[in-house]
Design a protein around this motif. Structure first.
Motif, PDB file in Angstrom:
ATOM      1  N   TYR A  16       0.831  -1.201   0.000  1.00 32.60           N
ATOM      2  CA  TYR A  16       0.000   0.000   0.000  1.00 32.60           C
ATOM      3  C   TYR A  16       0.866   1.253   0.000  1.00 32.60           C
ATOM      4  N   HIS A  17       0.398   2.269  -0.707  1.00 32.62           N
ATOM      5  CA  HIS A  17       0.995   3.600  -0.677  1.00 32.62           C
ATOM      6  C   HIS A  17       0.050   4.463   0.156  1.00 32.62           C
ATOM      7  N   ILE A  18       0.558   5.006   1.265  1.00 34.35           N
ATOM      8  CA  ILE A  18      -0.280   5.758   2.200  1.00 34.35           C
ATOM      9  C   ILE A  18       0.330   7.142   2.409  1.00 34.35           C
ATOM     10  N   TRP A  20      -0.415  10.851   4.676  1.00 33.53           N
ATOM     11  CA  TRP A  20      -1.216  11.580   5.661  1.00 33.53           C
ATOM     12  C   TRP A  20      -0.464  12.815   6.113  1.00 33.53           C
ATOM     13  N   ILE A  74      -6.235  -1.988   6.983  1.00 32.69           N
ATOM     14  CA  ILE A  74      -5.598  -0.683   6.785  1.00 32.69           C
ATOM     15  C   ILE A  74      -6.047   0.288   7.869  1.00 32.69           C
ATOM     16  N   SER A  75      -7.324   0.285   8.193  1.00 31.92           N
ATOM     17  CA  SER A  75      -7.816   1.225   9.205  1.00 31.92           C
ATOM     18  C   SER A  75      -7.209   0.926  10.574  1.00 31.92           C
ATOM     19  N   MET A  78      -3.495   2.163  10.350  1.00 31.46           N
ATOM     20  CA  MET A  78      -3.375   3.618  10.415  1.00 31.46           C
ATOM     21  C   MET A  78      -3.800   4.157  11.774  1.00 31.46           C
ATOM     22  N   TYR A 111      -6.605  10.031   5.720  1.00 33.12           N
ATOM     23  CA  TYR A 111      -5.366   9.638   5.047  1.00 33.12           C
ATOM     24  C   TYR A 111      -5.739   9.182   3.653  1.00 33.12           C
ATOM     25  N   CYS A 112      -4.762   9.100   2.789  1.00 29.50           N
ATOM     26  CA  CYS A 112      -4.949   8.598   1.437  1.00 29.50           C
ATOM     27  C   CYS A 112      -4.254   7.252   1.335  1.00 29.50           C
ATOM     28  N   VAL A 113      -4.934   6.253   0.807  1.00 31.14           N
ATOM     29  CA  VAL A 113      -4.321   4.932   0.635  1.00 31.14           C
ATOM     30  C   VAL A 113      -4.627   4.426  -0.767  1.00 31.14           C
ATOM     31  N   ASP A 114      -3.615   3.806  -1.362  1.00 33.90           N
ATOM     32  CA  ASP A 114      -3.750   3.234  -2.693  1.00 33.90           C
ATOM     33  C   ASP A 114      -3.040   1.890  -2.700  1.00 33.90           C
ATOM     34  N   THR A 115      -3.648   0.915  -3.342  1.00 35.33           N
ATOM     35  CA  THR A 115      -2.985  -0.379  -3.456  1.00 35.33           C
ATOM     36  C   THR A 115      -1.929  -0.290  -4.547  1.00 35.33           C
TER      37      THR A 115
END
Length: 143
Positions: A16-18, A20, A74-75, A78, A111-115
């Motif tokens: 994951y690319h996160i 915040w 993920i939650s 984070m 936050y922003c998360v992308d696989t």
């Protein structure tokens, strides 16, 4: 060597690319605070059995490329990272608590998360070199 990790009954590759930011996107992540944030993220990620691929703490945001096992949401990840780092940072750097806008919060709520799929290497380089690219763009007058 396979790119997959193993659990007792699962093989996985969850990357994951996160991104915040601190509360109000204040530019406070520099010097000792930035070093402490990076150390805490690494320590808490290790405790959750997550592998950090790239980590870049910039003055007003954090970029993280991380492999998180499927048993950790993920939650939850984070929540642990942001919650535990906020407590430690606000306890260690008391001057941050003196500002009326902080309260007991260091990070913004979201936050922003992308696989990350097959372009993981490209994203890893982006996270690693983003600060240099922003600095170069600023010097060229693009920002």
């Amino acid at each position: 060597m396979s790119r997959f990790q193993k659990l007792s009954q699962t093989i996985w590759h969850c990357q994951y690319h996160i991104v915040w930011v601190p509360k109000y996107r204040y530019r406070v992540l520099h010097g000792e605070i930035a070093r402490e944030v990076e150390n805490l993220i690494r320590a808490f990620s290790h405790q959750l059995k997550c592998e950090i691929i790239e980590l870049n703490v910039q003055i007003d945001h954090v970029h993280l490329l991380v492999m998180i096992p499927p048993k950790v949401s993920i939650s939850n990840y984070m929540g642990a990272i942001k919650g535990r780092t906020a407590i430690r940072i606000l306890n260690r750097f008391k001057k941050l608590r003196q500002k009326p806008y902080w309260g007991n919060h260091f990070w913004s709520r979201g936050y922003c998360v992308d696989t990350v799929g097959l372009d993981g290497e490209m994203i890893r380089k982006y996270v690693k070199y983003q600060e240099e690219n922003e600095r170069r763009d600023e010097q060229q007058g693009l920002f």
